[in-house]
Every structure is written in C-alpha cells, then in structure tokens.
Design a protein around this motif. Structure first.
Motif, PDB file in Angstrom:
ATOM      1  N   GLU A   1      46.627  45.074  33.960  1.00 53.83           N
ATOM      2  CA  GLU A   1      45.563  45.395  34.898  1.00 53.83           C
ATOM      3  C   GLU A   1      45.628  44.469  36.108  1.00 53.83           C
ATOM      4  OE1 GLU A   1      41.743  46.524  32.563  1.00 53.83           O
ATOM      5  OE2 GLU A   1      42.709  44.829  31.580  1.00 53.83           O
ATOM      6  N   PRO A   2      45.287  44.966  37.294  1.00 52.50           N
ATOM      7  CA  PRO A   2      45.239  44.101  38.463  1.00 52.50           C
ATOM      8  C   PRO A   2      44.264  42.968  38.222  1.00 52.50           C
ATOM      9  CG  PRO A   2      44.959  46.406  39.069  1.00 52.50           C
ATOM     10  CD  PRO A   2      44.916  46.333  37.584  1.00 52.50           C
ATOM     11  N   GLY A   3      44.655  41.759  38.607  1.00 57.59           N
ATOM     12  CA  GLY A   3      43.776  40.613  38.453  1.00 57.59           C
ATOM     13  C   GLY A   3      43.862  39.971  37.090  1.00 57.59           C
ATOM     14  N   THR A   4      44.607  40.547  36.163  1.00 60.67           N
ATOM     15  CA  THR A   4      44.714  40.006  34.820  1.00 60.67           C
ATOM     16  C   THR A   4      46.093  39.392  34.654  1.00 60.67           C
ATOM     17  OG1 THR A   4      43.228  41.700  33.995  1.00 60.67           O
ATOM     18  CG2 THR A   4      44.536  40.551  32.365  1.00 60.67           C
ATOM     19  N   THR A   5      46.140  38.121  34.261  1.00 62.84           N
ATOM     20  CA  THR A   5      47.414  37.442  34.114  1.00 62.84           C
ATOM     21  C   THR A   5      47.553  36.850  32.721  1.00 62.84           C
ATOM     22  OG1 THR A   5      46.457  35.433  35.044  1.00 62.84           O
ATOM     23  CG2 THR A   5      47.641  36.887  36.563  1.00 62.84           C
ATOM     24  N   MET A   6      47.091  37.593  31.705  1.00 59.88           N
ATOM     25  CA  MET A   6      47.208  37.108  30.341  1.00 59.88           C
ATOM     26  C   MET A   6      48.689  37.023  29.982  1.00 59.88           C
ATOM     27  SD  MET A   6      44.086  36.674  29.322  1.00 59.88           S
ATOM     28  CE  MET A   6      44.240  36.550  27.562  1.00 59.88           C
ATOM     29  N   ASP A   7      49.113  35.880  29.446  1.00 62.86           N
ATOM     30  CA  ASP A   7      50.464  35.748  28.945  1.00 62.86           C
ATOM     31  C   ASP A   7      50.488  34.675  27.874  1.00 62.86           C
ATOM     32  OD1 ASP A   7      51.035  33.118  30.110  1.00 62.86           O
ATOM     33  OD2 ASP A   7      51.095  34.163  32.014  1.00 62.86           O
ATOM     34  N   HIS A   8      51.550  34.654  27.108  1.00 65.31           N
ATOM     35  CA  HIS A   8      51.634  33.720  25.998  1.00 65.31           C
ATOM     36  C   HIS A   8      52.088  32.331  26.437  1.00 65.31           C
ATOM     37  CE1 HIS A   8      50.687  36.798  23.125  1.00 65.31           C
ATOM     38  NE2 HIS A   8      51.570  37.589  23.703  1.00 65.31           N
ATOM     39  N   GLU A   9      52.661  32.202  27.614  1.00 57.71           N
ATOM     40  CA  GLU A   9      53.098  30.908  28.096  1.00 57.71           C
ATOM     41  C   GLU A   9      51.951  30.127  28.715  1.00 57.71           C
ATOM     42  OE1 GLU A   9      56.610  31.144  30.473  1.00 57.71           O
ATOM     43  OE2 GLU A   9      57.444  32.708  29.210  1.00 57.71           O
ATOM     44  N   SER A  10      50.836  30.772  28.960  1.00 50.63           N
ATOM     45  CA  SER A  10      49.673  30.117  29.539  1.00 50.63           C
ATOM     46  C   SER A  10      48.545  30.109  28.524  1.00 50.63           C
ATOM     47  CB  SER A  10      49.214  30.847  30.801  1.00 50.63           C
ATOM     48  OG  SER A  10      48.009  30.271  31.263  1.00 50.63           O
ATOM     49  N   PRO A  11      48.412  29.017  27.785  1.00 50.77           N
ATOM     50  CA  PRO A  11      47.365  28.985  26.772  1.00 50.77           C
ATOM     51  C   PRO A  11      45.959  28.841  27.352  1.00 50.77           C
ATOM     52  CG  PRO A  11      48.480  26.883  26.846  1.00 50.77           C
ATOM     53  CD  PRO A  11      49.214  27.809  27.778  1.00 50.77           C
ATOM     54  N   VAL A  12      45.843  28.484  28.631  1.00 49.35           N
ATOM     55  CA  VAL A  12      44.533  28.336  29.262  1.00 49.35           C
ATOM     56  C   VAL A  12      44.123  29.678  29.845  1.00 49.35           C
ATOM     57  CG1 VAL A  12      43.253  27.207  31.119  1.00 49.35           C
ATOM     58  CG2 VAL A  12      44.919  25.903  29.794  1.00 49.35           C
ATOM     59  N   ALA A  13      42.893  30.118  29.531  1.00 51.01           N
ATOM     60  CA  ALA A  13      42.440  31.417  30.009  1.00 51.01           C
ATOM     61  C   ALA A  13      40.933  31.453  30.188  1.00 51.01           C
ATOM     62  CB  ALA A  13      42.841  32.511  29.031  1.00 51.01           C
ATOM     63  N   ALA A  14      40.500  32.123  31.254  1.00 50.82           N
ATOM     64  CA  ALA A  14      39.098  32.484  31.429  1.00 50.82           C
ATOM     65  C   ALA A  14      38.893  33.785  30.665  1.00 50.82           C
ATOM     66  CB  ALA A  14      38.779  32.686  32.903  1.00 50.82           C
ATOM     67  N   LEU A  15      37.768  33.912  29.975  1.00 50.89           N
ATOM     68  CA  LEU A  15      37.484  35.106  29.185  1.00 50.89           C
ATOM     69  C   LEU A  15      36.078  35.599  29.494  1.00 50.89           C
ATOM     70  CD1 LEU A  15      38.786  33.732  25.770  1.00 50.89           C
ATOM     71  CD2 LEU A  15      40.018  35.240  27.330  1.00 50.89           C
ATOM     72  N   ILE A  16      35.928  36.927  29.549  1.00 51.31           N
ATOM     73  CA  ILE A  16      34.609  37.534  29.709  1.00 51.31           C
ATOM     74  C   ILE A  16      34.230  38.104  28.345  1.00 51.31           C
ATOM     75  CG2 ILE A  16      33.196  39.221  30.904  1.00 51.31           C
ATOM     76  CD1 ILE A  16      35.242  39.080  33.238  1.00 51.31           C
ATOM     77  N   ALA A  17      33.173  37.549  27.739  1.00 51.13           N
ATOM     78  CA  ALA A  17      32.766  37.941  26.392  1.00 51.13           C
ATOM     79  C   ALA A  17      31.815  39.139  26.392  1.00 51.13           C
ATOM     80  CB  ALA A  17      32.119  36.754  25.681  1.00 51.13           C
ATOM     81  N   ALA A  18      31.040  39.309  27.453  1.00 57.43           N
ATOM     82  CA  ALA A  18      30.075  40.427  27.522  1.00 57.43           C
ATOM     83  C   ALA A  18      29.705  40.642  28.971  1.00 57.43           C
ATOM     84  CB  ALA A  18      28.824  40.111  26.691  1.00 57.43           C
ATOM     85  N   PRO A  19      29.357  41.864  29.351  1.00 62.30           N
ATOM     86  CA  PRO A  19      29.236  43.076  28.538  1.00 62.30           C
ATOM     87  C   PRO A  19      30.608  43.634  28.170  1.00 62.30           C
ATOM     88  CG  PRO A  19      28.804  43.599  30.837  1.00 62.30           C
ATOM     89  CD  PRO A  19      29.003  42.113  30.753  1.00 62.30           C
ATOM     90  N   SER A  20      30.611  44.777  27.520  1.00 58.62           N
ATOM     91  CA  SER A  20      31.848  45.412  27.072  1.00 58.62           C
ATOM     92  C   SER A  20      32.547  46.133  28.214  1.00 58.62           C
ATOM     93  CB  SER A  20      31.545  46.429  25.965  1.00 58.62           C
ATOM     94  OG  SER A  20      30.973  45.786  24.862  1.00 58.62           O
ATOM     95  N   GLU A  21      33.858  46.196  28.139  1.00 57.90           N
ATOM     96  CA  GLU A  21      34.678  46.927  29.106  1.00 57.90           C
ATOM     97  C   GLU A  21      34.231  48.379  29.158  1.00 57.90           C
ATOM     98  OE1 GLU A  21      37.574  48.024  31.840  1.00 57.90           O
ATOM     99  OE2 GLU A  21      36.930  46.012  31.287  1.00 57.90           O
ATOM    100  N   GLY A  22      34.000  48.897  30.364  1.00 59.62           N
ATOM    101  CA  GLY A  22      33.645  50.291  30.570  1.00 59.62           C
ATOM    102  C   GLY A  22      32.201  50.649  30.247  1.00 59.62           C
ATOM    103  N   ALA A  23      31.396  49.663  29.881  1.00 58.56           N
ATOM    104  CA  ALA A  23      30.008  49.928  29.491  1.00 58.56           C
ATOM    105  C   ALA A  23      29.153  50.339  30.686  1.00 58.56           C
ATOM    106  CB  ALA A  23      29.400  48.682  28.849  1.00 58.56           C
ATOM    107  N   THR A  24      28.095  51.068  30.405  1.00 61.05           N
ATOM    108  CA  THR A  24      27.028  51.316  31.361  1.00 61.05           C
ATOM    109  C   THR A  24      25.791  50.661  30.762  1.00 61.05           C
ATOM    110  OG1 THR A  24      27.995  53.391  32.120  1.00 61.05           O
ATOM    111  CG2 THR A  24      25.641  53.069  32.533  1.00 61.05           C
ATOM    112  N   VAL A  25      25.247  49.680  31.473  1.00 60.25           N
ATOM    113  CA  VAL A  25      24.138  48.887  30.937  1.00 60.25           C
ATOM    114  C   VAL A  25      22.965  48.890  31.907  1.00 60.25           C
ATOM    115  CG1 VAL A  25      25.607  47.413  29.522  1.00 60.25           C
ATOM    116  CG2 VAL A  25      25.155  46.775  31.872  1.00 60.25           C
TER     117      VAL A  25
END
Length: 140
Positions: A22-46
């Motif tokens: 996804e654009p803006g997402t740089t998850m990889d296994h060589e980078s153990p440091v990561a910002a994470l979004i825990a909530a709300p859920s992907e694609g949710a309408t709240v």
C-alpha cells in the motif's frame, strides 16, 4: 490488536517484500521499528468522534526533545503524503504532531480518511528505516 489488523500487517509485509504494498506503508522484516495503528479497523465506517489508537514496535515513545537511543514519537499524516525518511516533519494542514508522547488522537469531522502513522525522533525527523502504517476509514 484485532485479528483482522494482524492479518493486514502480515499481508502488507509480504507484499512489500515482493515489491508491492500500500502507498505509505513500508513494512519489512529488516526494519524491526514500526509505527502501528491499532484502531479503528481498516475500512470501517464509524460514528464521530473516533479515537485513533497508536502502538509501536521496538521503540520507546517519549516526548519530542527527548534525545535518547531507541526513542521517538508519533506523527499522523491525514489525507496527505508523508515526508521522506530523514526529513523534518513540519507543521501544516493534515499533519498531527503527538509531541507530548501521546498514543491516540481524536477525529470528529465526518468524511473519508487515509491516516498514515509515522515515527519521528527527538527533533521531529522521520526515523530512517522505521515502518509506517496506513489506515483507511470513514467517519459519519
């Protein structure tokens, strides 16, 4: 973290490792440091207001200005592109600095959102190699 969120992170990591993702997402296994979004859920309408809950992997969250190894703080890019690694995260429309070490942010304006969580160091510089997390959702 919800099971669906965990699946999204695993799929994204696999896609990026294969050259996609996804654009803006740089998850990889060589980078153990990561910002994470825990909530709300992907694609949710709240319903408004919604609290964006953040987490981090392999980094200690500290207020901006705290110059210690393996520390940083969250920034949110809302409906806009992120800065490149190593660049200063300036203030401006759609950029939220959580410089007091906060791990959540409230949105209350209805609409569609793309939120990208980015880690910055003590001087608001995007931490090189730190993975970002992207969330898309709607607020009514």
């Amino acid at each position: 973290m919800t099971p669906m969120r965990t699946i999204k992170l695993l799929v994204t990591a696999s896609l990026v490792a294969c050259g996609g993702g996804e654009p803006g997402t740089t998850m990889d296994h060589e980078s153990p440091v990561a910002a994470l979004i825990a909530a709300p859920s992907e694609g949710a309408t709240v319903d408004a207001p919604v609290t964006i809950q953040l987490d981090v992997r392999n980094l200690t969250i500290r207020p901006a200005g705290t110059d210690e190894p393996n520390t940083g703080h969250h920034h949110l890019f809302i409906n806009r592109d992120i800065v490149a690694e190593g660049e200063v995260i300036l203030t401006g429309p759609g950029i939220v600095h959580l410089g007091a070490g906060q791990t959540q942010h409230v949105l209350d304006e209805p609409g569609s959102y793309t939120v990208i969580a980015v880690l910055g160091d003590h001087a608001h510089v995007r931490i090189p190699g730190a993975a970002t997390d992207t969330l898309r959702f709607s607020l009514r």
